[in-house]
Scaffold this motif. Sequence first.
Motif, mmCIF file in Angstrom:
data_model
loop_
_atom_site.group_PDB
_atom_site.id
_atom_site.type_symbol
_atom_site.label_atom_id
_atom_site.label_comp_id
_atom_site.label_asym_id
_atom_site.label_seq_id
_atom_site.Cartn_x
_atom_site.Cartn_y
_atom_site.Cartn_z
ATOM 1 N N LEU A 1 37.526 -113.596 -5.273
ATOM 2 C CA LEU A 1 37.694 -112.895 -4.002
ATOM 3 C C LEU A 1 36.368 -112.822 -3.249
ATOM 4 O O LEU A 1 36.327 -112.962 -2.039
ATOM 5 C CB LEU A 1 38.254 -111.486 -4.226
ATOM 6 C CG LEU A 1 38.654 -110.833 -2.897
ATOM 7 C CD1 LEU A 1 40.022 -111.303 -2.460
ATOM 8 C CD2 LEU A 1 38.601 -109.338 -2.961
ATOM 9 N N ASN A 2 35.246 -112.587 -3.973
ATOM 10 C CA ASN A 2 33.936 -112.502 -3.301
ATOM 11 C C ASN A 2 33.664 -113.746 -2.470
ATOM 12 O O ASN A 2 33.155 -113.667 -1.360
ATOM 13 C CB ASN A 2 32.814 -112.324 -4.333
ATOM 14 C CG ASN A 2 32.735 -110.895 -4.846
ATOM 15 O OD1 ASN A 2 33.584 -110.087 -4.511
ATOM 16 N ND2 ASN A 2 31.743 -110.601 -5.640
ATOM 17 N N VAL A 3 33.968 -114.927 -3.042
ATOM 18 C CA VAL A 3 33.729 -116.175 -2.332
ATOM 19 C C VAL A 3 34.737 -116.356 -1.189
ATOM 20 O O VAL A 3 34.425 -116.948 -0.168
ATOM 21 C CB VAL A 3 33.780 -117.350 -3.331
ATOM 22 C CG1 VAL A 3 34.113 -118.651 -2.656
ATOM 23 C CG2 VAL A 3 32.421 -117.487 -4.006
ATOM 24 N N ALA A 4 35.945 -115.819 -1.375
ATOM 25 C CA ALA A 4 36.989 -115.966 -0.346
ATOM 26 C C ALA A 4 36.802 -114.982 0.813
ATOM 27 O O ALA A 4 37.330 -115.215 1.904
ATOM 28 C CB ALA A 4 38.366 -115.762 -0.971
ATOM 29 N N LEU A 5 36.051 -113.901 0.609
ATOM 30 C CA LEU A 5 35.942 -112.850 1.640
ATOM 31 C C LEU A 5 35.459 -113.374 2.999
ATOM 32 O O LEU A 5 36.046 -113.012 4.013
ATOM 33 C CB LEU A 5 35.040 -111.694 1.161
ATOM 34 C CG LEU A 5 35.717 -110.657 0.247
ATOM 35 C CD1 LEU A 5 34.703 -109.640 -0.237
ATOM 36 C CD2 LEU A 5 36.867 -109.945 0.945
ATOM 37 N N PRO A 6 34.391 -114.215 3.041
ATOM 38 C CA PRO A 6 33.994 -114.717 4.364
ATOM 39 C C PRO A 6 35.109 -115.505 5.060
ATOM 40 O O PRO A 6 35.321 -115.376 6.268
ATOM 41 C CB PRO A 6 32.782 -115.610 4.054
ATOM 42 C CG PRO A 6 32.229 -115.063 2.772
ATOM 43 C CD PRO A 6 33.430 -114.638 1.993
ATOM 44 N N THR A 7 35.855 -116.327 4.298
ATOM 45 C CA THR A 7 36.974 -117.100 4.864
ATOM 46 C C THR A 7 38.077 -116.151 5.344
ATOM 47 O O THR A 7 38.626 -116.308 6.442
ATOM 48 C CB THR A 7 37.562 -118.064 3.801
ATOM 49 O OG1 THR A 7 36.498 -118.820 3.246
ATOM 50 C CG2 THR A 7 38.594 -118.997 4.396
ATOM 51 N N MET A 8 38.395 -115.152 4.486
ATOM 52 C CA MET A 8 39.454 -114.197 4.838
ATOM 53 C C MET A 8 39.039 -113.338 6.034
ATOM 54 O O MET A 8 39.862 -112.983 6.874
ATOM 55 C CB MET A 8 39.786 -113.321 3.623
ATOM 56 C CG MET A 8 40.471 -114.108 2.508
ATOM 57 S SD MET A 8 40.486 -113.241 0.930
ATOM 58 C CE MET A 8 41.847 -112.135 1.166
#
Length: 513
Positions: free
Chosen positions: A31-38
């Motif tokens: 999720l940490n890596v996905a947060l900027p995309t999300m």
Amino acid sequence: METVTPDPRRWWALAALVASMLTLGFDMTILNVALPTMAADLGATTGQQQWMADAYVVVFAALMLPAGLLGDRFGRRLMLITGLGIFLAGSLVGALAGDVNAVIVARAVMGVGAALVTPLSLSVLPTLFGPAERTKAVGITSAASALGLPLGPIIGGWLLNHFWWGSVFLINLPMAAIGITACVFLLPETKDPASPEVDTVSTALTATGLGALVYGIIEAPTRGWGDPLVLGMLGAAVLLIAALVVRERRVERPMLDMNLLAHRGFLFNTVAATLVTFILTGLLFVLPPYLQAVLGHDALGTGVRLLPMMGGLLVASRLAPKVVARFGARAAVSAGLVVLAFAGFLGSRTAVGSGYGFVALWLTITGLGFGLSLIPAMNGGLSALPRDRAGSGSGLLMTLRQVGGAIGIALLGSLLAGAFRDRLDVTGLPTEAADTAGESVVAAHLVAERAGSAQLAASANSAYVHGMGVVLLVCAIAALVSALLAAAFLPSTPEAEKPETPDMAAEQADARQ
């Protein structure tokens, strides 16, 4: 009462636990890596991103103690399988979510599952392994949990490059299914029917108290620390947690056993493990946006660039038992925290033009300090527990660690948000665009792109690196203070007794019955 006998399936059973812990480890950092995309796709502010991370951690922390007791009472294997099933269901909801609120709900459901899995994975260890093998077993379980940290972003990054952001939830489904299968076929059932019953009032006080505390900290940078709502939430949190402590001290068979905290070995090892978790979760929250937004790497590149921390951790997991055997657990935990402090101070010197090489250096040192301090602290805390309190005791240890994690994300994330907003130069922008840019470094880059402003993008990078430096400096100071506390207060036991003494005493007590 159960006695430790060398179960021939114990290493296979450990493999089942490893599969479970790996699933959770994955989720912490995918999720940490996905947060900027999300944040870009869903329009999430820094506060909403903190909630996407913290909804999981708050529920996780609030339900850990009752989960430990449910395992003691109804069977640890049964509750492990149930927890993985709930985690699987939450992941499915997350994969299908269409807005920020749905993601936050899915993360909360996953937190319920994780709360069942984590303390029970640990509480099974004292019933499977004798004192001689337990350090190795705790090391393997901790390493499995930590292995998910860098693997999560790499797999998550690859998924984000090829699919939509919901795929980072979807990957949990096969992992949870493997964990469930392994538990069904490899894990023996263990329980302690004499453990206290789950107290609904205490559980509610824990959940609402922690929720109010985290809400107050997350909202403070936007509303201001003097805002009535923020002050009200923080005041309510203090009252609710105080009510919990008072209730648990008066109940005949408490869920939160304060007597465990009276044991010096358990208390200070738990405090050390909590502070390490506080530092690590804060660090993992601030680093991916730096690697993605400031250095310009994609999600997969970001995951790969978190690997040096894993390298340091792997070295530390091999080194920690040797350091404990040679110098004692107190020296190992204190030294690990000093190394963590050094990594934080080094990291706080990161500049916009530092490049990745410098980041890789302090990330490696971070992993080394993390492993060197956390593994002996966890083992010391668990070894201090009598085995009939394994579920509730390890539940308490993990609850406090998760509270440290939740506060780490909330406090350090809020510190970052405030520092970023103060430094960001939005001169000449319309009010609405200026407000949007101040929400996060990702939002600032999107505004800069729309406005064609290279100056705003440069200011966003500079402001974010400044905020990250402040956060890492706070982490370093916290680690240094923790090292001094560990050196002063952790019990120093004779070499021959480390860390077996509490369990040998428990075994002798078992034998006498």
